[in-house]
Motif scaffolding. Sequence first.
Motif, PDB file in Angstrom:
ATOM      1  N   UNK A  28      12.818  -6.017   3.508  1.00  0.00           N
ATOM      2  CA  UNK A  28      11.912  -5.266   4.394  1.00  0.00           C
ATOM      3  C   UNK A  28      11.553  -6.215   5.537  1.00  0.00           C
ATOM      4  N   UNK A  29      11.816  -5.766   6.743  1.00  0.00           N
ATOM      5  CA  UNK A  29      11.499  -6.601   7.915  1.00  0.00           C
ATOM      6  C   UNK A  29      10.494  -5.852   8.776  1.00  0.00           C
ATOM      7  N   UNK A  30       9.387  -6.528   9.076  1.00  0.00           N
ATOM      8  CA  UNK A  30       8.410  -5.953   9.990  1.00  0.00           C
ATOM      9  C   UNK A  30       8.409  -6.821  11.258  1.00  0.00           C
ATOM     10  N   UNK A  31       8.636  -6.167  12.374  1.00  0.00           N
ATOM     11  CA  UNK A  31       8.747  -6.907  13.644  1.00  0.00           C
ATOM     12  C   UNK A  31       7.662  -6.446  14.600  1.00  0.00           C
ATOM     13  N   UNK A  32       7.127  -7.429  15.338  1.00  0.00           N
ATOM     14  CA  UNK A  32       6.119  -7.120  16.352  1.00  0.00           C
ATOM     15  C   UNK A  32       6.843  -6.751  17.648  1.00  0.00           C
ATOM     16  N   UNK A  33       6.781  -5.487  17.998  1.00  0.00           N
ATOM     17  CA  UNK A  33       7.449  -5.039  19.226  1.00  0.00           C
ATOM     18  C   UNK A  33       6.492  -5.114  20.406  1.00  0.00           C
ATOM     19  N   UNK A  34       6.989  -4.745  21.600  1.00  0.00           N
ATOM     20  CA  UNK A  34       6.157  -4.800  22.811  1.00  0.00           C
ATOM     21  C   UNK A  34       4.915  -3.931  22.637  1.00  0.00           C
ATOM     22  N   UNK A  35       3.784  -4.475  23.092  1.00  0.00           N
ATOM     23  CA  UNK A  35       2.533  -3.729  22.992  1.00  0.00           C
ATOM     24  C   UNK A  35       1.927  -3.806  21.613  1.00  0.00           C
ATOM     25  N   UNK A  36       2.321  -4.846  20.867  1.00  0.00           N
ATOM     26  CA  UNK A  36       1.810  -5.118  19.513  1.00  0.00           C
ATOM     27  C   UNK A  36       2.084  -3.969  18.542  1.00  0.00           C
ATOM     28  N   UNK A  37       3.115  -3.208  18.846  1.00  0.00           N
ATOM     29  CA  UNK A  37       3.519  -2.164  17.890  1.00  0.00           C
ATOM     30  C   UNK A  37       4.382  -2.839  16.812  1.00  0.00           C
ATOM     31  N   UNK A  38       4.328  -2.280  15.645  1.00  0.00           N
ATOM     32  CA  UNK A  38       5.121  -2.854  14.549  1.00  0.00           C
ATOM     33  C   UNK A  38       6.267  -1.911  14.223  1.00  0.00           C
ATOM     34  N   UNK A  39       7.441  -2.460  14.055  1.00  0.00           N
ATOM     35  CA  UNK A  39       8.536  -1.619  13.579  1.00  0.00           C
ATOM     36  C   UNK A  39       9.023  -2.205  12.255  1.00  0.00           C
ATOM     37  N   UNK A  40       9.441  -1.323  11.381  1.00  0.00           N
ATOM     38  CA  UNK A  40       9.836  -1.776  10.043  1.00  0.00           C
ATOM     39  C   UNK A  40      11.295  -1.407   9.792  1.00  0.00           C
ATOM     40  N   UNK A  41      11.963  -2.352   9.195  1.00  0.00           N
ATOM     41  CA  UNK A  41      13.357  -2.148   8.841  1.00  0.00           C
ATOM     42  C   UNK A  41      13.474  -2.439   7.349  1.00  0.00           C
ATOM     43  N   UNK A  42      13.910  -1.477   6.603  1.00  0.00           N
ATOM     44  CA  UNK A  42      14.036  -1.685   5.148  1.00  0.00           C
ATOM     45  C   UNK A  42      15.401  -1.188   4.711  1.00  0.00           C
ATOM     46  N   UNK A  43      16.012  -1.988   3.871  1.00  0.00           N
ATOM     47  CA  UNK A  43      17.328  -1.569   3.385  1.00  0.00           C
ATOM     48  C   UNK A  43      17.619  -2.181   2.009  1.00  0.00           C
ATOM     49  N   UNK A  44      18.638  -1.615   1.389  1.00  0.00           N
ATOM     50  CA  UNK A  44      19.047  -2.093   0.074  1.00  0.00           C
ATOM     51  C   UNK A  44      20.371  -2.811   0.243  1.00  0.00           C
ATOM     52  N   UNK A  45      20.453  -3.991  -0.292  1.00  0.00           N
ATOM     53  CA  UNK A  45      21.708  -4.746  -0.197  1.00  0.00           C
ATOM     54  C   UNK A  45      22.157  -5.139  -1.596  1.00  0.00           C
ATOM     55  N   UNK A  46      23.367  -5.515  -1.662  1.00  0.00           N
ATOM     56  CA  UNK A  46      23.892  -5.911  -2.963  1.00  0.00           C
ATOM     57  C   UNK A  46      24.570  -7.267  -2.820  1.00  0.00           C
ATOM     58  N   UNK A  47      23.772  -8.272  -2.744  1.00  0.00           N
ATOM     59  CA  UNK A  47      24.326  -9.598  -2.492  1.00  0.00           C
ATOM     60  C   UNK A  47      24.134 -10.524  -3.706  1.00  0.00           C
TER      61      UNK A  47
END
Lengths: 193, 363
Positions: free
Chosen positions: B344-363
């Motif tokens: 799960x990745x939460x990134x601070x975008x322009x204007x202090x908005x947060x975007x989240x990226x979540x995925x399932x991996x098999x490593x």
Amino acid sequence: MNLLTLLMSTVKRYHRILLAAYTTAQAAWIVVTAYILVAPHHVLKGPLEGQVALLWYSLIFFETSVRVAQLDAVTVYAYTVVVGVALALEALVLALKLLIARRLSKTMRAFMASSALVSLPASGVIAALSRLEADIVSRIARIHGYTTSAGRIILEEQVIETTFTHSLAGMVWLLAAATSILAVLVYLGAEEA
Amino acid sequence: MYQSSDGEKVLKLYDKVLVGTAAVLLLLALARLLDLPVALAIVAGRSMEPTLRPGDMVVLAKGDIEPGDIVLWCTGPTSCTIHRLINLSRGVAVTKGDANPAPDPPIPAQLIKYRAVFVVPRELVAVVAVAAAIPWLYRRLPELARVELPIETVAFITLGTYLLIVYTAPLLAPQPPPVFTAIQGLMPRIWLEKLHLTPNGTIIIAYGVERTWPVEVVDCTVDAPELNATAECMARLRALTVLVNVPREFYNMLYMQGWSMMWLHLTVELTNATLEARYPVHIAWRPVKMVVKNCILVIANPNPADTIAIVTLANPPLNKTTLRVKASAASEIEIPLKGYRYIVVRVLEAGERESTYATHVNC
């Protein structure tokens, strides 16, 4: 004794002095006029650099020599003053001949006086050309900054220095008037002599 | 006796030709004022060099004109210009002096009065005038010296001739109207060809120039007036291109505020002038990209501002890790995912908005 008779007797009595004064005044008018024709009236400093006289000018605008059609025309008109100076020189030579040899034919005396009178219109031409030239110089030196898509171009301040010659050009008619009056008196005195 | 009579006839004919020629020239000089079909003008300026030089005598005639012709146009009796016609359409004519760098401003076509048909070089005019005058003076001067003329006659001839010279000078050599193409055409020119903001935040400005050259950048600032923020920038000059480096902190501040516009102020010293420029620079903030490739999480920041990514890696129920990663401007971060199944990745975008990226991996 009326005023005219008094004048004629005075002119006759002081003929040699009047002739010497006229010769001096005529020579002075020639020298001053030649100086006014040749010496710069305006010195320009800034983006447009150079000197402007009645018979010539030299203008450099950003390292490029500039010809201004209006100033070329002033130069052509100034040659009419050169013709006036040539006539005044002839009058001076005749006056010197009269001063030294004490003799001059009637036609030559008349020519001397007439040629001396040319200094009056020639002085008017000088004054007019000086004003015209000042106007042209002030117009061409109106160089301001301007705006392009890249921004505002600011040019160096343009300075026009007016020299003493320009002031002299406005006063040379006084010398011409004195020369003309003396020439007429010399003619009248020589007529009587 | 016969020879003498013959000689006198020749001299009389010579006098008549001389007087006749002078009269014709005077009439032609005044013809322009009377709008006669043929006229005469003497070139006063140098704008038509080398075709026409000062002192050259130009014979003018009325008639059809077309681009390429040398024409005379007047705005007053003593205010005329002899230039080449370069364009004529819809009653508007454009002329240009051969030696001038730029054309004259357009004029109504009806101001064109004559077309130049013949040019008499000034050398020929001078030679003919002197050749004609010398024999005349040689014969007449001794006669004049003997003649007893009254003062009125002498004064009339002397002053009259002088005034004629004074008054015909502006007619023969008319002064051009006050159009100063010579100066205007030589002004330094600089224009903007390109303004580009690279992903790493460098602003590239390309200029086009004429009769000038950029010497150095003397001042560089950026501001965002709405945010009350200003910063000095570094600018380097490479030929006609200016490379501007804006401080990262300034971009970071704009990014945090979600502001996408700033103003760039440049003062560039040119060879003969100074350029003061104020350019709007638009920043298109783009979302941070996150991709998993071969069990590696790639976080790509395409913006010129830094941002923060909070990465949570998990392999429940065995372990869970949270990382706070700085995603530098215009760069990529690679995080190995070996041993993890969820991210799960939460990134601070322009204007202090947060975007989240979540995925399932098999490593």
